[in-house]
Design an enzyme around this catalytic site. Sequence first.
Site, short mmCIF file in Angstrom:
data_model
loop_
_atom_site.label_atom_id
_atom_site.label_comp_id
_atom_site.label_asym_id
_atom_site.label_seq_id
_atom_site.Cartn_x
_atom_site.Cartn_y
_atom_site.Cartn_z
N MET C 1 -32.80 -30.54 15.35
CA MET C 1 -33.83 -29.48 15.44
C MET C 1 -35.20 -30.00 15.01
SD MET C 1 -31.57 -27.04 13.25
CE MET C 1 -32.43 -28.07 12.10
N PRO C 2 -35.53 -31.21 15.32
CA PRO C 2 -36.87 -31.66 14.93
C PRO C 2 -37.96 -30.91 15.70
CG PRO C 2 -35.46 -33.50 15.61
CD PRO C 2 -34.75 -32.25 15.95
#
Lengths: 77, 77, 77, 77, 77, 77
Positions: C1-2
């Site tokens: 989930m960057p």
Amino acid sequence: MPIVTIEITREGTEPGQHSITREQKAKLIEGASKLMLDVLNKPLGSTFVIIEEVDLDNWGWGGLPVAEYRKRLKSGF
Amino acid sequence: MPIVTIEITREGTEPGQHSITREQKAKLIEGASKLMLDVLNKPLGSTFVIIEEVDLDNWGWGGLPVAEYRKRLKSGF
Amino acid sequence: MPIVTIEITREGTEPGQHSITREQKAKLIEGASKLMLDVLNKPLGSTFVIIEEVDLDNWGWGGLPVAEYRKRLKSGF
Amino acid sequence: MPIVTIEITREGTEPGQHSITREQKAKLIEGASKLMLDVLNKPLGSTFVIIEEVDLDNWGWGGLPVAEYRKRLKSGF
Amino acid sequence: MPIVTIEITREGTEPGQHSITREQKAKLIEGASKLMLDVLNKPLGSTFVIIEEVDLDNWGWGGLPVAEYRKRLKSGF
Amino acid sequence: MPIVTIEITREGTEPGQHSITREQKAKLIEGASKLMLDVLNKPLGSTFVIIEEVDLDNWGWGGLPVAEYRKRLKSGF
């Protein structure tokens, strides 16, 4: 795909707490995500919420570190 | 003069790691800087890369703290 | 989930261009997303990339608006 | 209602210091707030200043972690 | 003194709209501010909400510009 | 290598202006950069300043769009 970033001072809402609790963080995440769903119809699964906690010394308001500013507000300077 | 900010959860990519390693950080910095050079011809010396690590409790996805959301995704809720 | 945020000046890389092209934007998105996959094993589907274009007058370097600073660098001041 | 965010590396300005001092933070807050007042006539009471300290390993410059890049600059590579 | 930053793609929620409406923006501001009040007891008067609208070409997801990624998701690639 | 980001509403400081002037932007850049030099001894050449202008409808304060909140403050609600 909204990204909601919540910047708050690193302090608790109850005496003796040094930061907000896991439950409060979960409520912020839930509330911010639901807001995107309710107002913009953005699915929960495509919304990120980031909570950034900032040390009191690192947050300035009124030209002062916030703890100092709050003291002055209280003293009605 | 690009600024590339990489926000990631504070966790490792291997069991037992609590955050990514110095080597991984160096690879992210190198890769992001080279991307600016390759695509936009921006010199490495004028590119900043910032890695922001966010505690798991502070990252929300699907209306939930991410650790909880991942559990539900796995359980196929 | 960057989340990868790329801040760049609003200018092209070729004479006469006022900003980078759609193709260049797509390459930045692809490159940044693949970097997260390659280094941290983050799936493409959980990586957001945001490109923020900043007007030249709104970007300062060396204490000057960047266009002015570049002139001085060229003139070897 | 300006918000001024100051991102700096987590290091001191004097040998042996691991980060900037409370006094330096207060000066940054005062200076940034006064700048908004002087240039844009924004009251101090409606200006927030946030100081974000970034670990040296998490700040990249010249395609390298900043400590490594500084070494190379010094060695005139 | 929370700051809530909401990043969304610049698009409407209804056909023919190019961005969200003033009413929707006001609802986001109200909702985000009330969330801070309800969960953390932060007064409305000390909460800032910033809405950042990002062009579709400038938002990447799944390694692609978001419009392209949505097409692929629909086609079940 | 500080990065100073200044978020302000997109409005002028004089009647009839829709945003701040180039001269005011240059003063903000100069002032913020000199502040880093004076307080933290950071060279001007390694300091970036970014000015982000936010439409009035996109800035919330007191739970309202800022223009509306200012009206209420004036009317002493």
